[in-house]
Design a protein around this motif. Sequence first.
Motif, PDB file in Angstrom:
ATOM      1  N   GLN A  23      60.504   9.500  39.678  1.00 20.01           N
ATOM      2  CA  GLN A  23      60.003  10.903  39.697  1.00 20.01           C
ATOM      3  C   GLN A  23      60.911  11.946  39.432  1.00 20.01           C
ATOM      4  OE1 GLN A  23      58.197  12.502  43.373  1.00 20.01           O
ATOM      5  NE2 GLN A  23      56.339  12.939  42.219  1.00 20.01           N
ATOM      6  N   ILE A  24      60.659  12.954  38.790  1.00 23.19           N
ATOM      7  CA  ILE A  24      61.359  13.920  38.541  1.00 23.19           C
ATOM      8  C   ILE A  24      61.113  15.294  39.297  1.00 23.19           C
ATOM      9  CG2 ILE A  24      62.297  15.838  36.666  1.00 23.19           C
ATOM     10  CD1 ILE A  24      61.517  13.504  34.455  1.00 23.19           C
ATOM     11  N   THR A  25      62.053  15.851  39.856  1.00 23.30           N
ATOM     12  CA  THR A  25      61.893  16.915  40.973  1.00 23.30           C
ATOM     13  C   THR A  25      62.746  17.930  40.511  1.00 23.30           C
ATOM     14  OG1 THR A  25      63.138  16.016  42.740  1.00 23.30           O
ATOM     15  CG2 THR A  25      60.770  15.435  42.685  1.00 23.30           C
ATOM     16  N   ALA A  26      62.644  19.157  41.262  1.00 23.37           N
ATOM     17  CA  ALA A  26      63.590  20.382  40.891  1.00 23.37           C
ATOM     18  C   ALA A  26      63.608  21.098  42.127  1.00 23.37           C
ATOM     19  CB  ALA A  26      63.273  21.038  39.732  1.00 23.37           C
ATOM     20  N   SER A  27      64.679  22.038  42.334  1.00 24.69           N
ATOM     21  CA  SER A  27      64.760  22.764  43.323  1.00 24.69           C
ATOM     22  C   SER A  27      64.676  24.334  43.208  1.00 24.69           C
ATOM     23  CB  SER A  27      66.274  22.610  44.154  1.00 24.69           C
ATOM     24  OG  SER A  27      66.165  21.324  44.564  1.00 24.69           O
ATOM     25  N   PHE A  28      64.161  25.242  43.683  1.00 23.07           N
ATOM     26  CA  PHE A  28      64.051  26.674  43.163  1.00 23.07           C
ATOM     27  C   PHE A  28      64.695  27.551  44.105  1.00 23.07           C
ATOM     28  CE2 PHE A  28      61.019  24.177  41.103  1.00 23.07           C
ATOM     29  CZ  PHE A  28      60.432  24.770  40.085  1.00 23.07           C
TER      30      PHE A  28
END
Length: 347
Positions: free
Chosen positions: A305-310
């Motif tokens: 899975q691809i995730t990102a931090s904000f």
Amino acid sequence: MEFDTTLTRSAHYLKQALPIMIRYRIPLTPLNYSICYCYVVGSQPELNVELDQIIARYQGCPPHLARELFDKYLSQHDLALFHEISHSFQGAIDQVQNGICETLESSQDFSAFLSECHYGLHNLKKRGAEQDPSAYDEVLEYVSRLTREAVAMQQNALGFQNKLEVAYDEIKLLKEALFASQREANTDKLTGLLNRGKFDEDIVSFCTHPLSKQKVLIFVDIDHFKRFNDDFGHQKGDDILRKVAEKLSHHAQGRGDAYRYGGEEFCLTLSISSVSEAVSFANMVRHDIRKLSVKDKKTGEPIRQITASFGIALHKEGAPWQSLIELADRALYLAKSHGRDRVEVAG
């Protein structure tokens, strides 16, 4: 030969005769006008045949041949003819005067010349063509000058219009080329988002330009991006960058701008009503990115899975733009240190 003395019909014949004389460069003299007047009336078929032959041969009517035609067909009726011509001139003068008055209002450059003609024609009308035979020559000269000037103006206007059209096309192409060049210079080639250079340029105006809503800067970082490159290759890594960029661009549309800040890091400049709205927006984008994944080439099944931090920072009125970047960067660091795939707001 008998002539229709109706002023309207005489003026009609005059309008037909003059273009013929101008087209074939036949001097505008009373003698030549008499010939062409009879020509358009059609009362002397033999004259028409001979004049057609002369024009076909000479592309005009030489003076000695014009004199022969006049003596042959018109000399017996010159008094009646000139009487008719005088009435035609009166009607023509009226029409030319009216045309001048209308044209005076639409052309400053031409107005002085037209005023001169208007004044001259008015005096000629007062003198009367019948009482002063020399008026014929003067009227014809005025009409000739008017015709030449009108043709010249039309040609100049057409030439100017053509030049304007060419210039417009050239400027349009230059504008498009300049716009394309600027767009290319401001665009990240891999993702299609605005690039770092454009961000550095825009962030200053973003912080200084007054807005009714809250100004927000959001940093976004793809989690563990180096592992994707190591495990699946740089081409797959580039594909991930493009897919995340598409999500950011889609959500930023109508709200603000999306940039590739560098590597796997992105940023968004937005106009938001409140902090809670900014957090909701970031979480919505984060969940949309979580729908992305790397799939097995053979089975098509997701394998990672691809995730990102904000990291979110709110601009304070009067604060320097550098502080906004520092706050957003600090919030992003908190999101990473607290487990990634999350949203943090700078305190």
